[in-house]
Design an enzyme around this catalytic site. Structure first.
Site, short mmCIF file in Angstrom:
data_model
loop_
_atom_site.label_atom_id
_atom_site.label_comp_id
_atom_site.label_asym_id
_atom_site.label_seq_id
_atom_site.Cartn_x
_atom_site.Cartn_y
_atom_site.Cartn_z
N ASP A 1 -8.07 -5.03 0.16
CA ASP A 1 -8.53 -5.69 -1.80
C ASP A 1 -7.95 -7.80 -0.95
OD1 ASP A 1 -7.46 -2.97 -2.78
OD2 ASP A 1 -9.85 -4.01 -2.88
N HIS B 1 0.68 -1.18 -0.08
CA HIS B 1 0.02 -0.11 -0.11
C HIS B 1 0.76 1.72 0.00
CE1 HIS B 1 -3.09 2.49 1.42
NE2 HIS B 1 -3.97 1.78 0.77
C1 SDX Z 1 -6.50 0.24 -2.62
O1 SDX Z 1 -3.98 4.47 -1.61
C2 SDX Z 1 -6.11 4.46 -1.17
O2 SDX Z 1 -5.46 4.37 -0.34
C3 SDX Z 1 -5.97 2.99 -2.01
C4 SDX Z 1 -6.82 1.87 -1.35
C5 SDX Z 1 -8.55 3.07 -1.35
O3 SDX Z 1 -8.56 2.48 0.18
O4 SDX Z 1 -8.87 3.37 -1.99
O5 SDX Z 1 -6.55 1.50 -0.10
C6 SDX Z 1 -7.84 0.74 -2.27
O6 SDX Z 1 -6.18 0.87 -4.01
C7 SDX Z 1 -4.89 -0.78 -2.11
C8 SDX Z 1 -3.94 -1.16 -2.95
C9 SDX Z 1 -4.40 -2.61 -3.91
N1 SDX Z 1 -3.26 -3.03 -4.72
C10 SDX Z 1 -2.95 -3.99 -4.89
O7 SDX Z 1 -3.11 -4.91 -3.62
C11 SDX Z 1 -1.72 -4.10 -6.01
C12 SDX Z 1 -0.33 -4.86 -5.49
N2 SDX Z 1 0.25 -3.60 -4.81
C13 SDX Z 1 1.06 -3.36 -5.30
O8 SDX Z 1 1.11 -2.91 -6.33
C14 SDX Z 1 1.00 -1.49 -4.78
O9 SDX Z 1 2.08 -2.19 -3.36
C15 SDX Z 1 0.73 -0.85 -4.68
C16 SDX Z 1 0.29 -0.28 -6.15
C17 SDX Z 1 -0.67 -0.72 -3.84
C18 SDX Z 1 1.21 0.86 -3.89
O10 SDX Z 1 1.96 1.00 -4.73
P1 SDX Z 1 3.83 2.23 -4.63
O11 SDX Z 1 3.70 2.66 -3.41
O12 SDX Z 1 4.11 2.45 -5.73
O13 SDX Z 1 4.63 0.85 -4.40
P2 SDX Z 1 5.63 0.78 -5.03
O14 SDX Z 1 5.95 -0.16 -6.43
O15 SDX Z 1 6.86 1.77 -5.20
O16 SDX Z 1 6.28 -0.82 -4.05
C19 SDX Z 1 8.02 -0.63 -3.51
C20 SDX Z 1 8.24 -1.33 -3.50
C21 SDX Z 1 9.37 -1.67 -4.75
O17 SDX Z 1 9.92 -2.78 -4.63
P3 SDX Z 1 11.65 -2.14 -4.63
O18 SDX Z 1 11.73 -1.29 -6.37
O19 SDX Z 1 11.43 -1.14 -3.66
O20 SDX Z 1 13.04 -3.53 -5.16
O21 SDX Z 1 7.50 -2.46 -2.33
C22 SDX Z 1 7.42 -3.86 -4.27
C23 SDX Z 1 7.94 -2.97 -5.50
O22 SDX Z 1 8.12 -4.15 -6.19
N3 SDX Z 1 6.40 -4.33 -4.21
C24 SDX Z 1 5.27 -5.25 -3.98
C25 SDX Z 1 4.27 -5.89 -4.43
N4 SDX Z 1 4.32 -3.98 -4.24
C26 SDX Z 1 4.96 -3.10 -3.45
N5 SDX Z 1 6.24 -6.10 -4.51
C27 SDX Z 1 5.69 -7.67 -4.33
N6 SDX Z 1 4.49 -7.69 -4.05
C28 SDX Z 1 3.86 -6.10 -4.10
N7 SDX Z 1 2.11 -6.32 -3.87
#
Ligand code: SDX
Length: 421
Positions: A362, A305
């Site tokens: 989710d 998140h």
């Molecule tokens: C919602 O904003 C809100 O409030 C949203 C929400 C709401 O109520 O409105 O809470 C609802 O959208 C919840 C999120 C639902 N999405 C998912 O579950 C999709 C999977 N999650 C990711 O795609 C990700 O965690 C996000 C999109 C939720 C957040 O992305 P960020 O903040 O841009 O984080 P990032 O992509 O920069 O990741 C930081 C690191 C990275 O690794 P490094 O480059 O540092 O090595 O964490 C890793 C990412 O690769 N990472 C994950 C991951 N999420 C982040 N690695 C594996 N699996 C994951 N799910």
């Protein structure tokens, strides 16, 4: 007022006001930066940028705190229902219950959609995603209400009621249509959740849709999804609403933003992921490794998140409700076992712990929706139903703010310099 000094170079510096919120969050107010220095700030993804001040919802991502109008969601969720909560989010504290009583009466009265709108559903192919139907039908509502772009408060209020009342009807109709079932009209004497379940399942064989546990679970899910401050879809609503587009077009934009698998579409993606792991013999460790592999685009859906670097408080409540619903309905869903295994392995894995990746709202919600009989492609529609009062609350807070201006961010140009064509 406290100030921050920004020293840009030997000749240039600027004192910028420090803004402090009611929960001691601090911000540097840069609204004078460009006019006084020519500089702008750059923050792709807006991870460090506040777009507004707001009284509606407070999140502390580090501590896993979520409060609606100051009330912790762990208390709200067990002490109110979705329509009362919607009124609190949109209108804040009221001197007495009279407005709320009128609000709920209007919600029941305005649940039907114009008969002509039923023909719109015939234009969609049978496999149309319900989010495509929902976003287009919500925009289409504006063509039935010529007062939809007035900014007088009583007109704003009637359009808020129309939206809240009709979106659940459109959602139910899109489900019925995609399953070749006849529309079921709303019953004016039913409450919001009961009416929605009636329009979805009233003629289904398993008549469990009026079970108290189902109504309790659906109220809980809608309340937990109701608002989440400046998330992607709510920021979209503020962006589109700032141009004074009508409320229906504005909310439709929020629905479209929510559809993305990185946002509200994640609840559908989680179930698809769990089904894939289940089909693959339940080898969740292989998928944990895949999620950690930089060369793979696979992500653990429902994990991580932008704000919560701790357990999403909503996920905790949903997880316990999931177990309660499955026990009550005597359902043994292997996807729940896989989800719990994934969670326990990930929470002890350095990759996830170091990055503050925990289950989010989710991760478990789709398992309840499955148990309640909703098809997977309706899960994000359920998220939209829940988030609707939050979108409306932020839109109303912005549109009634006399200082509100059209949102227009800047950029840093990195393209070709001037050349002859
Ligand atoms: C919602 O904003 C809100 O409030 C949203 C929400 C709401 O109520 O409105 O809470 C609802 O959208 C919840 C999120 C639902 N999405 C998912 O579950 C999709 C999977 N999650 C990711 O795609 C990700 O965690 C996000 C999109 C939720 C957040 O992305 P960020 O903040 O841009 O984080 P990032 O992509 O920069 O990741 C930081 C690191 C990275 O690794 P490094 O480059 O540092 O090595 O964490 C890793 C990412 O690769 N990472 C994950 C991951 N999420 C982040 N690695 C594996 N699996 C994951 N799910």
């Amino acid at each position: 007022m406290k100030k921050a000094k920004l020293i840009l170079n030997e000749k240039q510096s600027i004192d910028l006001p420090i803004i402090e919120g009611s929960e001691s969050e601090k911000a540097v107010d840069i609204s004078a930066l460009r006019s006084q220095t020519g500089y702008i700030t750059l923050d792709p993804g807006y991870g460090n940028t506040g777009a507004c001040t707001s009284d509606i919802t407070f999140i502390d991502g580090e501590s896993g705190i979520l409060r609606y109008r100051g009330y912790p969601i762990e208390e709200v969720v067990h002490n109110t229902n979705f329509t009362d909560l919607s009124h609190l989010l949109i209108y804040g504290d009221q001197k007495d219950n009279s407005d709320l009583i009128k609000f709920k009466k209007n919600l029941r009265q305005h649940a039907v959609i114009h008969e002509d709108m039923k023909r719109f559903f015939d234009g969609f192919p049978p496999n149309a995603h319900p989010m495509a139907i929902l976003s287009s039908m919500v925009t289409a509502l504006s063509s039935y209400y010529e007062d939809s772009d007035h900014d007088k408060e009583e007109i704003i209020d009637i359009n808020i009621v129309r939206l809240l009342a009709k979106v659940k009807t459109i959602a139910a109709y899109s489900y019925r249509k995609s399953h070749g079932l006849p529309f079921i009209y709303p019953e004016p004497e039913l409450g919001y959740v009961e009416n929605f379940l009636h329009m979805m399942f009233a003629d289904s064989q398993e008549d469990h849709h009026s079970d108290n546990i189902i109504i309790e679970a659906l109220n809980l899910l809608l309340i937990l999804h109701a608002d989440h401050e400046q998330n992607c879809s709510t920021s979209t609503v503020r962006m589109v609403g700032s141009s004074h587009a009508n409320i229906y077009a504005t909310i439709s934009a929020g629905i479209s933003a929510l559809w993305g698998p990185l946002h509200g579409g994640a609840n559908q993606a989680v179930i698809e992921m769990l089904k894939m792991i289940h089909k693959d013999g339940g080898s969740y460790k292989k998928y944990i490794d895949l999620a950690k592999d930089k060369n793979s685009s696979f992500r653990l859906m429902g994990f991580g998140h932008r704000v919560y670097k701790n357990y999403d408080p909503r996920a905790r409540v949903i997880k316990s409700m999931t177990e309660k619903v499955l026990n009550k309905l005597n359902i043994n869903d292997p996807l729940l076992d896989i989800a719990k295994e994934l969670e326990s392995v990930a929470l002890n894995d350095e990759y996830f712990v170091k990055r503050g990746l925990y289950p989010n709202v989710d991760f478990y919600s789709g398992i309840i929706y499955r148990a309640l009989g909703f098809p997977t492609n309706m899960f994000t529609v359920m998220f939209a139903l829940g988030r609707l009062p939050g979108w409306i609350a932020h839109w109303r807070e912005m549109i009634l703010n006399p200082k509100n201006r059209i949102n227009r961010p800047r950029q840093i140009y990195t393209g070709r310099s001037k050349r002859n064509y």
